[in-house]
Motif scaffolding. Structure first.
Motif, short mmCIF file in Angstrom:
data_model
loop_
_atom_site.label_atom_id
_atom_site.label_comp_id
_atom_site.label_asym_id
_atom_site.label_seq_id
_atom_site.Cartn_x
_atom_site.Cartn_y
_atom_site.Cartn_z
N SER A 113 -11.88 7.94 -0.52
CA SER A 113 -11.76 6.85 -1.53
C SER A 113 -11.42 5.52 -0.64
O SER A 113 -11.31 5.94 0.75
N TYR A 114 -11.65 4.46 -0.95
CA TYR A 114 -11.27 3.30 0.00
C TYR A 114 -9.72 3.24 0.26
O TYR A 114 -9.65 2.78 1.30
N ALA A 115 -9.09 3.40 -0.55
CA ALA A 115 -7.59 3.41 -0.23
C ALA A 115 -6.89 4.41 0.30
O ALA A 115 -5.93 4.34 1.22
N HIS A 116 -7.77 5.63 0.25
CA HIS A 116 -7.27 6.79 1.11
C HIS A 116 -8.35 7.69 1.54
O HIS A 116 -8.91 8.63 0.78
N PRO A 117 -9.08 7.02 2.45
CA PRO A 117 -10.51 7.64 3.20
C PRO A 117 -10.34 9.22 3.51
O PRO A 117 -10.95 9.98 3.15
N THR A 122 -12.10 5.94 9.02
CA THR A 122 -12.03 4.75 8.13
C THR A 122 -12.91 3.63 8.65
O THR A 122 -13.92 3.84 9.61
N TYR A 260 -8.70 -2.05 13.77
CA TYR A 260 -8.49 -0.77 13.38
C TYR A 260 -8.29 0.12 14.67
O TYR A 260 -7.30 1.01 14.82
N GLU A 272 -5.52 7.56 6.91
CA GLU A 272 -4.73 6.78 6.29
C GLU A 272 -4.86 5.42 5.96
O GLU A 272 -4.09 4.63 5.49
N LEU A 273 -5.83 5.05 6.94
CA LEU A 273 -5.86 3.48 6.99
C LEU A 273 -7.03 3.22 5.80
O LEU A 273 -8.21 3.51 5.85
N PRO A 274 -6.62 2.27 5.12
CA PRO A 274 -7.67 1.91 3.89
C PRO A 274 -8.91 1.40 4.45
O PRO A 274 -8.66 0.36 5.36
N ILE A 275 -9.98 1.50 3.81
CA ILE A 275 -11.15 0.79 4.38
C ILE A 275 -11.06 -0.60 3.64
O ILE A 275 -11.10 -0.73 2.36
N GLU A 276 -11.63 -1.54 4.27
CA GLU A 276 -11.45 -2.95 3.80
C GLU A 276 -12.96 -3.30 3.22
O GLU A 276 -13.79 -2.72 3.75
#
Length: 310
Positions: A113-117, A122, A260, A272-276
């Motif tokens: 997911s974007y919020a939790h790759p 990421t 990043y 754990e780094l959300p995708i922008e």
């Protein structure tokens, strides 16, 4: 290669940057990435060593370079585009991967997911697939009488089914008949454009993949020779002669990729780094190309442009 890691102390982190382009084509994107690192106080050969590998548009070479880069176990592996993201994902589950720009990484199964790759990947999305329908709408605004538009896609590109569905739905709403043309490499791309001769297309919408980026200039020249205006998804293509381009700030995506890299070098987990996601898109209109094609663009369309090439 940008630097020889053997000449730098073993304690200095190593970043491998793999580009599908040649050295000249990759230079501005690489510079943006390095600028992002500089913003966080990094200096090449002092806080990191950078190895750059160029595939020069060759898919087989791209695969081998990404695999070799992953096997060398750098501290960060940087790639761009869905093809490269998928190759990197398949090459390693442990090396941190940054995707500097790409279409929908979730739909393509690259991240959870974007919020939790999750996993080791990421990066930054450009969502050029999501905006493909918007480009068709802009083409219809630019050419109100358009009823026939060709859509060029790559059947091997992971986002193609989504692009074709979005554009197909938009075409129905706009009363446009789509002609589907396909290409997987440079020869087939030029053949696909040449196949439009005599079919009376009002425009050519480029669906989006690395092949159509690497060969944008030749594509636009061939389409212009057939008097078919082109709508593109990649920056600088309006400058090459496309009627317009509509895209996010790709250079900023690469700069953000540098930020990043800083976070990962400082110990953060890429999963754990959300995708922008992009927050701003730029519409660049080429009036010179319109005049060359004998097209008078509506003032309402020109008013929507962020930049007009005159």
């Amino acid at each position: 290669m940008r630097a020889n890691a053997q000449t730098v102390a073993a304690s200095v982190p190593r970043i491998v940057f793999v580009s599908n382009r040649d050295e000249a084509g990759a230079r501005p994107f690489l510079q943006s990435f390095v600028h992002g690192l500089q913003e966080r106080g990094h200096a090449e050969r002092r806080t990191y060593v950078l190895e750059v590998r160029y595939a020069s548009g060759e898919s087989t070479r791209l695969r081998s370079l990404i695999t070799e880069g992953a096997v060398s176990r750098p501290d960060v592996l940087v790639v761009s585009g869905l093809f490269s993201a998928r190759l990197a994902r398949d090459a390693t589950t442990t090396v941190p991967i940054i995707v500097a720009t790409a279409s929908d990484l979730v739909d393509a199964g690259i991240v959870r997911s974007y919020a939790h790759p999750g996993g080791n990947i990421t990066g930054i999305a450009d969502l050029s697939d999501e905006t493909s329908a918007k480009r068709l709408e802009l083409l219809k605004t630019a050419l109100p009488n358009a009823t026939r538009v060709a859509l060029l896609t790559n059947p091997d590109f992971p986002a193609t089914p989504k692009i074709e569905k979005l554009v197909g739905d938009a075409a129905q709403r706009l009363g446009i008949r789509l002609t589907m043309v396909h290409a997987t490499d440079r020869p087939s791309l030029l053949t696909a454009v040449d196949s439009l001769e005599g079919s009376r297309q009002d425009g050519l919408l480029v669906g989006g993949d690395q092949n159509s980026v690497n060969n944008a200039k030749q594509l636009i020249q061939r389409a212009t020779a057939l008097r078919v205006p082109v709508a593109y998804f990649w920056p600088d293509t309006a400058e090459m002669g496309a009627l317009f381009s509509y895209q996010p700030d790709i250079m900023n995506n690469f700069r953000r990729a540098g930020l990043y890299a800083d976070r990962i070098l400082k110990g953060m987990n890429p999963g754990e780094l959300p995708i922008e996601l992009p927050t701003r898109y730029e519409l660049v209109v080429n009036l010179k190309a319109a005049r060359k094609l004998g097209i008078t663009l509506p003032s309402a369309f020109l008013l929507r442009a962020d930049r007009v090439i005159e």
